[in-house]
Scaffold this motif. Structure first.
Motif, PDB file in Angstrom:
ATOM      1  N   SER A  36       6.896   0.478   4.120  1.00 26.71           N
ATOM      2  CA  SER A  36       8.323   0.174   4.029  1.00 26.71           C
ATOM      3  C   SER A  36       8.638  -0.422   2.665  1.00 26.71           C
ATOM      4  CB  SER A  36       8.727  -0.826   5.122  1.00 26.71           C
ATOM      5  OG  SER A  36       8.373  -2.152   4.739  1.00 26.71           O
ATOM      6  N   PRO A  37       9.923  -0.568   2.355  1.00 25.03           N
ATOM      7  CA  PRO A  37      10.290  -1.190   1.081  1.00 25.03           C
ATOM      8  C   PRO A  37      10.306  -2.725   1.134  1.00 25.03           C
ATOM      9  CG  PRO A  37      12.240  -0.263   2.124  1.00 25.03           C
ATOM     10  CD  PRO A  37      11.067   0.094   2.997  1.00 25.03           C
ATOM     11  N   GLU A  38       9.767  -3.317   2.200  1.00 31.67           N
ATOM     12  CA  GLU A  38       9.687  -4.777   2.288  1.00 31.67           C
ATOM     13  C   GLU A  38       8.643  -5.293   1.291  1.00 31.67           C
ATOM     14  OE1 GLU A  38      11.695  -6.807   4.146  1.00 31.67           O
ATOM     15  OE2 GLU A  38      12.749  -4.903   4.467  1.00 31.67           O
ATOM     16  N   PRO A  39       8.903  -6.400   0.621  1.00 33.74           N
ATOM     17  CA  PRO A  39       7.981  -6.909  -0.405  1.00 33.74           C
ATOM     18  C   PRO A  39       6.553  -7.144   0.106  1.00 33.74           C
ATOM     19  CG  PRO A  39      10.080  -8.046  -0.556  1.00 33.74           C
ATOM     20  CD  PRO A  39      10.134  -7.219   0.703  1.00 33.74           C
ATOM     21  N   VAL A  40       5.595  -6.660  -0.689  1.00 31.68           N
ATOM     22  CA  VAL A  40       4.157  -6.823  -0.408  1.00 31.68           C
ATOM     23  C   VAL A  40       3.433  -7.052  -1.735  1.00 31.68           C
ATOM     24  CG1 VAL A  40       4.181  -5.365   1.669  1.00 31.68           C
ATOM     25  CG2 VAL A  40       3.729  -4.328  -0.558  1.00 31.68           C
ATOM     26  N   ASP A  41       2.170  -7.415  -1.655  1.00 22.79           N
ATOM     27  CA  ASP A  41       1.346  -7.590  -2.851  1.00 22.79           C
ATOM     28  C   ASP A  41       0.650  -6.275  -3.170  1.00 22.79           C
ATOM     29  OD1 ASP A  41       2.043 -10.283  -2.976  1.00 22.79           O
ATOM     30  OD2 ASP A  41       0.330 -10.898  -1.752  1.00 22.79           O
ATOM     31  N   TYR A  42       0.906  -5.726  -4.355  1.00 26.29           N
ATOM     32  CA  TYR A  42       0.406  -4.395  -4.698  1.00 26.29           C
ATOM     33  C   TYR A  42      -1.109  -4.233  -4.609  1.00 26.29           C
ATOM     34  CZ  TYR A  42      -0.092  -6.321  -9.447  1.00 26.29           C
ATOM     35  OH  TYR A  42      -0.419  -7.087 -10.532  1.00 26.29           O
ATOM     36  N   PRO A  43      -1.937  -5.234  -4.927  1.00 23.28           N
ATOM     37  CA  PRO A  43      -3.387  -4.978  -4.823  1.00 23.28           C
ATOM     38  C   PRO A  43      -3.829  -4.572  -3.407  1.00 23.28           C
ATOM     39  CG  PRO A  43      -2.997  -6.942  -6.135  1.00 23.28           C
ATOM     40  CD  PRO A  43      -1.678  -6.564  -5.508  1.00 23.28           C
ATOM     41  N   ASP A  44      -3.132  -5.073  -2.399  1.00 20.30           N
ATOM     42  CA  ASP A  44      -3.497  -4.753  -1.013  1.00 20.30           C
ATOM     43  C   ASP A  44      -3.330  -3.267  -0.690  1.00 20.30           C
ATOM     44  OD1 ASP A  44      -3.977  -7.464  -0.644  1.00 20.30           O
ATOM     45  OD2 ASP A  44      -1.977  -7.847   0.211  1.00 20.30           O
ATOM     46  N   TYR A  45      -2.471  -2.566  -1.420  1.00 26.03           N
ATOM     47  CA  TYR A  45      -2.172  -1.160  -1.119  1.00 26.03           C
ATOM     48  C   TYR A  45      -2.644  -0.187  -2.203  1.00 26.03           C
ATOM     49  CZ  TYR A  45       0.432  -3.361   2.518  1.00 26.03           C
ATOM     50  OH  TYR A  45       0.756  -4.123   3.620  1.00 26.03           O
ATOM     51  N   VAL A  46      -3.033  -0.727  -3.342  1.00 22.95           N
ATOM     52  CA  VAL A  46      -3.491   0.101  -4.454  1.00 22.95           C
ATOM     53  C   VAL A  46      -5.017   0.212  -4.470  1.00 22.95           C
ATOM     54  CG1 VAL A  46      -3.599   0.200  -6.973  1.00 22.95           C
ATOM     55  CG2 VAL A  46      -1.438  -0.314  -5.844  1.00 22.95           C
ATOM     56  N   ARG A  47      -5.688  -0.878  -4.127  1.00 16.16           N
ATOM     57  CA  ARG A  47      -7.156  -0.838  -4.117  1.00 16.16           C
ATOM     58  C   ARG A  47      -7.697   0.186  -3.123  1.00 16.16           C
ATOM     59  NH1 ARG A  47      -7.981  -5.878  -3.992  1.00 16.16           N
ATOM     60  NH2 ARG A  47      -8.242  -6.119  -6.220  1.00 16.16           N
ATOM     61  N   PRO A  48      -7.179   0.294  -1.890  1.00 10.38           N
ATOM     62  CA  PRO A  48      -7.751   1.254  -0.934  1.00 10.38           C
ATOM     63  C   PRO A  48      -7.793   2.712  -1.412  1.00 10.38           C
ATOM     64  CG  PRO A  48      -6.457  -0.366   0.248  1.00 10.38           C
ATOM     65  CD  PRO A  48      -6.197  -0.594  -1.223  1.00 10.38           C
ATOM     66  N   PRO A  49      -6.749   3.270  -2.017  1.00 14.06           N
ATOM     67  CA  PRO A  49      -6.887   4.649  -2.492  1.00 14.06           C
ATOM     68  C   PRO A  49      -7.937   4.785  -3.590  1.00 14.06           C
ATOM     69  CG  PRO A  49      -4.588   3.941  -2.647  1.00 14.06           C
ATOM     70  CD  PRO A  49      -5.385   2.776  -2.174  1.00 14.06           C
TER      71      PRO A  49
END
Length: 146
Positions: A36-49
């Motif tokens: 979703s467009p709700e604020p998150v910390d990018y490392p949590d979603y960029v490291r997995p790919p």
């Protein structure tokens, strides 16, 4: 091709567009979030790919954020990843042809959607040239610390 993709909230809209584009081309997509467009910390979603690419569980990776800078930095911390920060057609073409980029980073706030989709297409279609670039890639990868 199996493509892992991840974004923070600022790259979410393009991630969803790119996902659909990849599927329309017949690629398998592994979506590592965010959802979703709700604020998150990018490392949590960029490291997995990036990890999926490094482990050979995905052929290529695409990471997205507002600028793409932090996302490229996170992806490049993963041993075996060569993430190119891409902002136009030439940056991605050279990232693949000369640097054998296996992940790209795109900033949603900095480029039009049409350009982002062109970047993805070039990323998928451009082969690594090899030759004179191979020793350079070896030197780059030998410099990894972890």
């Amino acid at each position: 091709m199996k493509i892992a993709i991840g974004s923070d909230h600022a790259g979410f809209a393009y991630k969803e567009k790119i996902k659909g584009f990849l599927k329309s081309l017949g690629h398998e997509v592994i979506d590592c979030g965010t959802g979703s467009p709700e604020p998150v910390d990018y490392p949590d979603y960029v490291r997995p790919p990036a990890v999926l690419v490094a482990e050979g569980k995905a052929d290529r990776g695409i990471v997205l954020g507002g600028s793409g800078n932090g996302e490229a930095m996170v992806a490049n911390k993963v041993r075996g990843v060569r993430c190119a920060y891409c902002f136009n057609e030439e940056s991605v073409r050279l990232g693949r042809a000369h640097n054998d980029a296996n992940v790209i980073s795109i900033g949603e706030r900095l480029i039009p959607e049409e350009t982002a989709l062109k970047i993805v297409r070039i990323f998928l279609d451009t082969p690594f040239e090899g030759g004179r670039h191979i020793p350079r890639i070896r030197k780059m990868m030998a410099g990894e610390l972890v």
